[in-house]
Write a protein that holds these residues in place. Structure first.
Motif, PDB file in Angstrom:
ATOM      1  N   SER A   1       2.984   1.207   3.241  1.00 14.36           N
ATOM      2  CA  SER A   1       2.454   1.051   4.243  1.00 14.36           C
ATOM      3  C   SER A   1       1.920  -0.575   4.084  1.00 14.36           C
ATOM      4  O   SER A   1       1.455  -1.204   3.216  1.00 14.36           O
ATOM      5  CB  SER A   1       1.445   2.170   4.899  1.00 14.36           C
ATOM      6  OG  SER A   1       0.092   1.521   4.102  1.00 14.36           O
ATOM      7  N   THR A   2       1.765  -1.066   5.567  1.00 12.16           N
ATOM      8  CA  THR A   2       1.299  -2.234   5.471  1.00 12.16           C
ATOM      9  C   THR A   2       0.014  -2.337   5.198  1.00 12.16           C
ATOM     10  O   THR A   2      -0.884  -1.838   5.629  1.00 12.16           O
ATOM     11  CB  THR A   2       1.884  -3.247   6.867  1.00 12.16           C
ATOM     12  OG1 THR A   2       1.193  -2.527   7.947  1.00 12.16           O
ATOM     13  CG2 THR A   2       3.098  -3.069   6.949  1.00 12.16           C
ATOM     14  N   THR A   3      -0.406  -4.319   4.677  1.00 11.30           N
ATOM     15  CA  THR A   3      -1.740  -4.521   3.712  1.00 11.30           C
ATOM     16  C   THR A   3      -2.429  -5.024   5.508  1.00 11.30           C
ATOM     17  O   THR A   3      -3.146  -4.817   5.343  1.00 11.30           O
ATOM     18  CB  THR A   3      -1.510  -4.949   2.655  1.00 11.30           C
ATOM     19  OG1 THR A   3      -0.816  -6.006   3.004  1.00 11.30           O
ATOM     20  CG2 THR A   3      -1.486  -4.103   1.985  1.00 11.30           C
TER      21      THR A   3
ATOM     22  N   ASN B   1       0.909  -1.046  -0.126  1.00 12.13           N
ATOM     23  CA  ASN B   1      -0.009   0.270   0.364  1.00 12.13           C
ATOM     24  C   ASN B   1       0.576   1.444  -0.194  1.00 12.13           C
ATOM     25  O   ASN B   1       1.818   1.438   0.274  1.00 12.13           O
ATOM     26  CB  ASN B   1      -1.370   0.137   1.192  1.00 12.13           C
ATOM     27  CG  ASN B   1      -2.302  -0.266   0.842  1.00 12.13           C
ATOM     28  OD1 ASN B   1      -2.041  -1.325   0.461  1.00 12.13           O
ATOM     29  ND2 ASN B   1      -3.013  -0.887   2.112  1.00 12.13           N
ATOM     30  N   ARG B   2      -0.125   2.393  -0.627  1.00 11.17           N
ATOM     31  CA  ARG B   2       0.952   3.697  -0.085  1.00 11.17           C
ATOM     32  C   ARG B   2       0.539   4.205   1.357  1.00 11.17           C
ATOM     33  O   ARG B   2      -0.107   3.783   1.813  1.00 11.17           O
ATOM     34  CB  ARG B   2       0.191   4.834  -1.587  1.00 11.17           C
ATOM     35  CG  ARG B   2       0.624   6.281  -1.340  1.00 11.17           C
ATOM     36  CD  ARG B   2       2.240   5.773  -1.687  1.00 11.17           C
ATOM     37  NE  ARG B   2       2.805   5.385  -2.741  1.00 11.17           N
ATOM     38  CZ  ARG B   2       3.115   4.433  -4.238  1.00 11.17           C
ATOM     39  NH1 ARG B   2       4.681   4.195  -2.712  1.00 11.17           N
ATOM     40  NH2 ARG B   2       4.078   4.608  -5.095  1.00 11.17           N
ATOM     41  N   GLY B   3       1.634   4.526   1.351  1.00 10.94           N
ATOM     42  CA  GLY B   3       1.381   5.502   2.770  1.00 10.94           C
ATOM     43  C   GLY B   3       1.228   6.987   3.165  1.00 10.94           C
ATOM     44  O   GLY B   3       0.682   6.919   2.284  1.00 10.94           O
ATOM     45  N   THR B   4       1.624   7.254   4.137  1.00 14.83           N
ATOM     46  CA  THR B   4       1.101   8.712   4.213  1.00 14.83           C
ATOM     47  C   THR B   4       1.508  10.024   3.662  1.00 14.83           C
ATOM     48  O   THR B   4       3.126   9.715   3.447  1.00 14.83           O
ATOM     49  CB  THR B   4       0.871   8.444   5.761  1.00 14.83           C
ATOM     50  OG1 THR B   4       0.319   7.948   6.743  1.00 14.83           O
ATOM     51  CG2 THR B   4      -0.009  10.194   5.485  1.00 14.83           C
TER      52      THR B   4
ATOM     53  N   LEU C   1      -3.550   7.402  -9.552  1.00 11.19           N
ATOM     54  CA  LEU C   1      -2.556   5.974  -9.079  1.00 11.19           C
ATOM     55  C   LEU C   1      -1.881   5.926  -8.220  1.00 11.19           C
ATOM     56  O   LEU C   1      -1.615   5.319  -7.170  1.00 11.19           O
ATOM     57  CB  LEU C   1      -1.896   5.678 -10.678  1.00 11.19           C
ATOM     58  CG  LEU C   1      -1.262   4.258 -10.440  1.00 11.19           C
ATOM     59  CD1 LEU C   1      -1.925   3.224 -10.204  1.00 11.19           C
ATOM     60  CD2 LEU C   1      -0.669   4.461 -11.793  1.00 11.19           C
ATOM     61  N   ALA C   2      -0.895   7.216  -8.284  1.00  2.49           N
ATOM     62  CA  ALA C   2       0.220   7.135  -7.099  1.00  2.49           C
ATOM     63  C   ALA C   2       0.146   6.817  -5.877  1.00  2.49           C
ATOM     64  O   ALA C   2       1.126   6.411  -4.822  1.00  2.49           O
ATOM     65  CB  ALA C   2       1.127   7.941  -7.537  1.00  2.49           C
ATOM     66  N   LEU C   3      -1.487   7.069  -5.179  1.00  8.58           N
ATOM     67  CA  LEU C   3      -1.135   7.542  -3.732  1.00  8.58           C
ATOM     68  C   LEU C   3      -2.917   6.102  -3.794  1.00  8.58           C
ATOM     69  O   LEU C   3      -3.065   6.273  -2.393  1.00  8.58           O
ATOM     70  CB  LEU C   3      -2.101   8.858  -3.756  1.00  8.58           C
ATOM     71  CG  LEU C   3      -1.575   9.737  -3.497  1.00  8.58           C
ATOM     72  CD1 LEU C   3      -1.892  11.043  -2.903  1.00  8.58           C
ATOM     73  CD2 LEU C   3       0.326   9.560  -2.393  1.00  8.58           C
ATOM     74  N   SER C   4      -3.395   5.800  -4.682  1.00 11.31           N
ATOM     75  CA  SER C   4      -4.587   4.958  -3.931  1.00 11.31           C
ATOM     76  C   SER C   4      -3.992   4.241  -3.939  1.00 11.31           C
ATOM     77  O   SER C   4      -3.228   2.764  -4.024  1.00 11.31           O
ATOM     78  CB  SER C   4      -5.406   4.668  -5.438  1.00 11.31           C
ATOM     79  OG  SER C   4      -4.503   4.290  -6.484  1.00 11.31           O
TER      80      SER C   4
ATOM     81  N   ARG D   1       4.409  -2.345  -6.352  1.00 11.03           N
ATOM     82  CA  ARG D   1       4.591  -0.915  -6.974  1.00 11.03           C
ATOM     83  C   ARG D   1       5.660  -0.882  -6.864  1.00 11.03           C
ATOM     84  O   ARG D   1       5.469   1.095  -7.604  1.00 11.03           O
ATOM     85  CB  ARG D   1       4.078  -0.489  -5.483  1.00 11.03           C
ATOM     86  CG  ARG D   1       3.509   0.555  -5.156  1.00 11.03           C
ATOM     87  CD  ARG D   1       2.555   1.036  -4.569  1.00 11.03           C
ATOM     88  NE  ARG D   1       1.414   1.982  -4.750  1.00 11.03           N
ATOM     89  CZ  ARG D   1      -0.081   2.441  -4.484  1.00 11.03           C
ATOM     90  NH1 ARG D   1      -0.598   1.402  -3.551  1.00 11.03           N
ATOM     91  NH2 ARG D   1      -0.598   3.309  -5.026  1.00 11.03           N
ATOM     92  N   ILE D   2       6.466  -0.646  -7.756  1.00 14.13           N
ATOM     93  CA  ILE D   2       7.714  -0.510  -9.024  1.00 14.13           C
ATOM     94  C   ILE D   2       6.822   0.918  -9.557  1.00 14.13           C
ATOM     95  O   ILE D   2       5.549   0.324 -10.120  1.00 14.13           O
ATOM     96  CB  ILE D   2       9.082  -1.638  -9.121  1.00 14.13           C
ATOM     97  CG1 ILE D   2       9.912  -0.703 -10.314  1.00 14.13           C
ATOM     98  CG2 ILE D   2       7.772  -2.366 -10.657  1.00 14.13           C
ATOM     99  CD1 ILE D   2      10.604  -2.223 -10.682  1.00 14.13           C
TER     100      ILE D   2
END
Ligand code: HEM
Length: 500
Positions: A378-380, A105-108, A121-124, A442-443
């Motif tokens: 971030s961790t799922t 996941n993308r973090g904060t 895309l980059a933040l979802s 997520r590369i």
């Protein structure tokens, strides 16, 4: 006031201070207790966490120093938010590749969350991300866009650069601004079907505004916003400008989407926006679809921001490296002459026959190390990683610089050495530590596009020019200069001498 009233007032003050201190201690203890099974790290201050330490030493140097003290995995508090830092090839590979589903996941990133309104895309995350990602990967790969190959816009842009450099007649020139326009053109051409002249003042202003916004994001103000978004949103300061500086670019994207809607021909999609609009039509009846106009604008916007500048910094670094090492440039010229010749346009397939050029491009990306801290994940779910407990939703920062400079993967990590990617027979040698685009699910979504772009730009330019320094190459400093979240090449001028 009577003496008694003064004593009463003092007592109230003492009680208040006592209660406040007790609450603070309780809060702090609860905080430490809850995180006791997380990786170790420097002691955080209440509210500020480790912000002061990290800020005053500089983000990248301080995170690298902490790894020496606490090992390859440790926790730093940005305010009250714990972030687990991963360093070194082995740790980062284990997390991002071997446990890719967990660290996906993308973090904060409060600044960008505000900017994109959490779309794009980059933040979802989750299903929205999966669908946007699959679609974008397919579209950015060749022929997601009908008949048009990705090579064409890249070759076209490289040709514009050749004409621009020719007109300089060998005069010394700092290529940084032109390169930002050229690489952003390659991106806007693929995304929106537009390109801008290198002298287009309005467009150059927009690019400069984005650059200025990134400078503020990297500054103390930007970092304060990331740590205390709830407070900083209401305080005056330069951070307020971040959003207005991006405004015109956002409007350009929105306007382009409107004009694509009017001129869309379903039989002939012209670019990424057209493909997205067609996908929206297919999903008209799906109420949960992530294919809608706000998400299209946010995704094009974040691809543009992610792409334009990073590619230009890389090309600029590459030029500097080539003038520093004329003997490497000679070998590239030789390889171009043998495989492509002086006239034919370079194509993607040529890469397979050009191990020296391929190795050079890899080493340029490794050495330039332009995104030293990568993008936060971030961790799922709750996970035990290397014996530590990371609750679901923990922010995780993979320090990519520690992979690109990992002595277990690269013999001379701090030096520029093309042999990192060449074997003793002069063949291209893969190295798993090559992670400028990060790794795992997520590369960077544009990895193959960027690699093609670098290949086309370098071969087209070197087919036509010899790049020369204005000073003795021995005196040229090529060490990347740290600039907040990025690394930049030192400013330099180059002479582009036509090959005859
Ligand atoms: C030299 C050029 C580039 C480098 C070094 C680079 C590097 C990166 C890195 C390190 C990430 C973070 C991946 C992660 O989460 O771990 C990333 C993500 C991303 N990049 Fe790039 N990038 C480059 C160019 C581009 C270009 C040209 C585009 C668009 C056309 C682009 C679009 C994106 C997007 C959309 C993401 C987010 C992907 C996701 O969250 O699934 N990048 N890039």
């Amino acid at each position: 006031m009577s003496v008694r009233a003064m004593i009463d007032q003092q007592n109230v003050m003492v009680i208040l201070v006592g209660v406040f201190t007790f609450m603070l201690a309780l809060f702090y203890w609860k905080h430490v207790w809850e995180r006791r099974r997380m990786p170790p790290g420097p002691l955080p201050l209440p509210i500020l966490g480790n912000f002061l330490r990290v800020h005053f030493e500089g983000l990248v140097p301080s995170l690298k120093n902490l790894a020496e003290k606490f090992g390859p995995i440790y926790t730093v508090y940005f305010g009250v938010r714990p972030t687990v830092i991963l360093t070194g090839y082995q740790t980062i590979k284990e997390a991002l590749v071997e446990m890719g589903d967990v660290f996906m996941n993308r973090g904060t990133i409060p600044v960008f969350e505000h900017l994109y309104h959490n779309g794009g895309l980059a933040l979802s995350n989750d299903e929205t991300w999966t669908q946007l990602r699959q679609f974008s990967l397919m579209t950015l790969k060749d022929f997601g866009m009908g008949k048009k190959s990705l090579e064409e816009p890249l070759q076209e842009e490289a040709q514009h650069l050749v004409n621009h450099f020719k007109n300089l007649n060998g005069q010394p020139f700092d290529p940084s601004t032109t390169l930002i326009c050229a690489t952003s053109n390659a991106t806007t051409n693929i995304l929106m079907g537009t390109r801008y002249d290198y002298n287009d003042k309005k467009w150059m202003r927009i690019l400069q505004d984005s650059r200025d916004a990134f400078v503020i994001i990297s500054s103390t103000w930007g970092q304060l916003y990331d740590v205390f978004p709830g407070i900083m949103r209401y305080l005056p300061g330069p951070h307020k400008k971040i959003f207005s500086l991006f405004k015109t670019l956002e409007e350009v994207v929105a306007e382009s989407v409107r004009s694509h809607q009017k001129t869309l021909d379903p039989a002939c999609p012209r670019d990424y926006i057209d493909c997205f609009l067609l996908r929206m039509k297919q999903e008209e009846k799906n109420v949960k679809t992530p294919f809608n106009i706000p998400s299209l604008i946010a995704t094009v916007f974040d691809m543009f921001l992610g792409g334009a500048e990073s590619s230009s910094i890389t090309v600029n670094f590459g030029f500097l490296i080539l003038v520093k090492y004329p003997e490497i440039q000679d070998k590239i010229h030789e390889e171009i002459d043998q495989v492509i010749g002086r006239e034919r346009e370079p194509k993607a397939d040529d890469r397979n026959h050009m191990p020296y050029t391929n190795a050079l491009l890899h080493e340029i990306q490794r050495y330039s190390d332009i995104f030293p801290i990568g993008l936060i994940r971030s961790t799922t779910r709750d996970v035990t990683f290397r014996g530590y407990h990371l609750p679901k939703g923990t922010d995780v920062l993979p320090l990519l610089t520690t992979v690109l400079r990992d002595p277990t993967q690269f013999e001379k990590p701090e030096e520029f050495d093309i042999n990192h990617f060449l074997d003793e027979n002069g063949k291209f040698k893969k190295n798993n530590g090559f992670m400028p685009f990060s790794a795992g699910k997520r590369i960077c979504v544009a990895e193959s596009l960027v690699r093609l772009q670098l290949f086309i730009f370098f071969t087209v330019i070197l087919q036509k020019f010899t790049l020369k320094s204005t000073v003795d190459p021995k005196d040229l400093d090529i060490s990347p200069a740290e600039s907040g979240l990025e690394k930049l090449p030192p400013a330099h001028k180059i002479k582009f001498i036509a090959r005859n």
